[in-house]
Design a protein around this motif. Structure first.
Motif, PDB file in Angstrom:
ATOM      1  N   LEU A 134      21.313  -4.062  32.787  1.00 40.29           N
ATOM      2  CA  LEU A 134      22.225  -4.104  32.091  1.00 40.29           C
ATOM      3  C   LEU A 134      22.776  -3.257  31.323  1.00 40.29           C
ATOM      4  O   LEU A 134      23.771  -2.738  30.569  1.00 40.29           O
ATOM      5  N   VAL A 135      21.296  -2.282  30.419  1.00 38.84           N
ATOM      6  CA  VAL A 135      21.996  -1.088  29.697  1.00 38.84           C
ATOM      7  C   VAL A 135      21.935  -0.081  30.890  1.00 38.84           C
ATOM      8  O   VAL A 135      23.549   0.618  30.069  1.00 38.84           O
ATOM      9  N   GLY A 187      17.765   0.061  25.566  1.00 38.47           N
ATOM     10  CA  GLY A 187      19.372   0.599  24.587  1.00 38.47           C
ATOM     11  C   GLY A 187      19.475   1.854  24.000  1.00 38.47           C
ATOM     12  O   GLY A 187      20.368   2.344  23.695  1.00 38.47           O
ATOM     13  N   ALA A 188      18.092   0.477  22.718  1.00 37.07           N
ATOM     14  CA  ALA A 188      18.155   2.027  21.468  1.00 37.07           C
ATOM     15  C   ALA A 188      17.940   3.440  21.782  1.00 37.07           C
ATOM     16  O   ALA A 188      18.284   4.857  21.520  1.00 37.07           O
ATOM     17  N   THR A 189      16.993   3.579  23.237  1.00 41.67           N
ATOM     18  CA  THR A 189      16.561   4.701  23.854  1.00 41.67           C
ATOM     19  C   THR A 189      17.987   5.592  24.193  1.00 41.67           C
ATOM     20  O   THR A 189      18.078   6.748  23.834  1.00 41.67           O
ATOM     21  N   GLN A 190      18.543   4.482  25.061  1.00 42.23           N
ATOM     22  CA  GLN A 190      19.798   5.025  25.754  1.00 42.23           C
ATOM     23  C   GLN A 190      20.935   5.981  24.113  1.00 42.23           C
ATOM     24  O   GLN A 190      21.391   6.740  24.641  1.00 42.23           O
ATOM     25  N   ILE A 191      20.936   4.717  23.247  1.00 37.18           N
ATOM     26  CA  ILE A 191      21.756   5.874  22.411  1.00 37.18           C
ATOM     27  C   ILE A 191      20.657   6.973  21.434  1.00 37.18           C
ATOM     28  O   ILE A 191      22.015   8.159  20.899  1.00 37.18           O
ATOM     29  N   ALA A 192      19.691   7.399  21.793  1.00 40.16           N
ATOM     30  CA  ALA A 192      19.068   7.598  20.761  1.00 40.16           C
ATOM     31  C   ALA A 192      19.248   9.070  21.308  1.00 40.16           C
ATOM     32  O   ALA A 192      19.246  10.560  20.613  1.00 40.16           O
ATOM     33  N   ASN A 193      18.822   9.135  22.999  1.00 43.22           N
ATOM     34  CA  ASN A 193      19.036   9.724  23.774  1.00 43.22           C
ATOM     35  C   ASN A 193      20.542  10.625  24.128  1.00 43.22           C
ATOM     36  O   ASN A 193      20.780  11.704  24.669  1.00 43.22           O
ATOM     37  N   PHE A 232      26.227   1.278  29.042  1.00 45.33           N
ATOM     38  CA  PHE A 232      26.137   2.254  27.939  1.00 45.33           C
ATOM     39  C   PHE A 232      27.351   4.192  29.240  1.00 45.33           C
ATOM     40  O   PHE A 232      26.424   3.461  30.423  1.00 45.33           O
ATOM     41  N   PRO A 233      27.738   3.879  28.834  1.00 42.41           N
ATOM     42  CA  PRO A 233      28.415   5.239  29.431  1.00 42.41           C
ATOM     43  C   PRO A 233      27.329   6.138  30.182  1.00 42.41           C
ATOM     44  O   PRO A 233      26.236   6.639  28.988  1.00 42.41           O
ATOM     45  N   GLY A 234      27.720   6.712  30.949  1.00 46.68           N
ATOM     46  CA  GLY A 234      26.828   8.436  31.249  1.00 46.68           C
ATOM     47  C   GLY A 234      25.503   7.726  32.446  1.00 46.68           C
ATOM     48  O   GLY A 234      25.198   6.339  32.370  1.00 46.68           O
ATOM     49  N   PRO A 235      24.958   8.552  32.404  1.00 41.36           N
ATOM     50  CA  PRO A 235      22.994   8.599  33.094  1.00 41.36           C
ATOM     51  C   PRO A 235      22.325   7.750  32.947  1.00 41.36           C
ATOM     52  O   PRO A 235      22.400   8.018  31.141  1.00 41.36           O
ATOM     53  N   TYR A 280      16.208  -4.555  26.799  1.00 41.69           N
ATOM     54  CA  TYR A 280      16.958  -4.514  26.569  1.00 41.69           C
ATOM     55  C   TYR A 280      17.349  -3.438  24.994  1.00 41.69           C
ATOM     56  O   TYR A 280      17.681  -2.555  25.256  1.00 41.69           O
ATOM     57  N   PHE A 281      16.459  -4.581  24.143  1.00 43.57           N
ATOM     58  CA  PHE A 281      16.864  -3.263  22.801  1.00 43.57           C
ATOM     59  C   PHE A 281      15.798  -2.637  22.415  1.00 43.57           C
ATOM     60  O   PHE A 281      16.609  -1.539  22.705  1.00 43.57           O
ATOM     61  N   ALA A 282      14.675  -2.044  23.566  1.00 39.66           N
ATOM     62  CA  ALA A 282      14.168  -0.409  23.646  1.00 39.66           C
ATOM     63  C   ALA A 282      14.899  -0.170  24.241  1.00 39.66           C
ATOM     64  O   ALA A 282      15.318   1.218  23.796  1.00 39.66           O
TER      65      ALA A 282
END
Length: 182
Positions: A149-150, A68-74, A154-157, A64-66
């Motif tokens: 969950l992620v 989530g961070a990847t989703q935010i970074a991308n 988070f919005p979008g694909p 979840y944390f990994a």
């Protein structure tokens, strides 16, 4: 420091003919103990259940944390633009997430969180095959739950999926990943 030979306050001395310690009596609750080996679960089953639960929760937290961070970074920069900052952020997120969850859960389940690691330990003889089979299911379910969950939060694909590049086919990618296992 309290004298270890002294009885604690409120402790009632055993009567004549009564054993000093009765393992089937819970002194705090004043009744029989409910966690005997003949109870609902034996110690072996309880140990497997605790390990499976720990693997599921730990895998969910780690990914979840990994993810989530990847989703935010991308989502900060378009994924088509490679960036050293983004790669470093994602790598550190995975590293810190794994280090934290492994530190929390290593005494509960061993902190494996990866079916490939579990398989490697089973093949090397470091983990019994029954425990390995029992840990495989929560690890896979934990990964699915974390990804869901992620994706929901988070919005979008989802931008944390693996993509094959350079004209690599699915079969080539599978064989490459399988060869990295051994």
């Amino acid at each position: 420091m309290q004298n270890p030979l002294r009885r604690p306050r409120g402790h009632i001395a055993p009567q004549r003919g009564q054993p000093a310690f009765d393992p089937n009596h819970d002194a705090e609750r004043g009744g029989p103990r409910g966690d005997s080996a003949e109870g609902v679960m034996s110690q072996g089953v309880r140990g497997h259940f605790v390990a499976m639960t720990g693997e599921f929760v730990g895998t969910v937290m780690f990914l979840y944390f990994a993810f989530g961070a990847t989703q935010i970074a991308n989502n900060v920069l378009p994924p088509s633009e490679p960036s050293l900052d983004r790669l470093l952020f994602i790598a550190l997120a995975f590293g810190f997430s794994l280090a934290t969850t492994a530190w929390v859960f290593y005494r509960v389940s061993g902190g494996l969180f990866n079916p490939a690691v579990t398989l490697g330990l089973v093949l090397a003889g470091g983990l019994p095959w029954v425990r390995g089979l029992l840990l495989f299911v929560p690890q896979m379910l934990g990964g699915m739950v974390a990804a869901a969950l992620v994706s929901c939060m988070f919005p979008g694909p989802a931008t944390f999926q693996t993509k094959l590049t350079g004209g690599t086919s699915i079969a080539q990618g599978y064989v490459t990943q399988l060869s990295y296992l051994f």
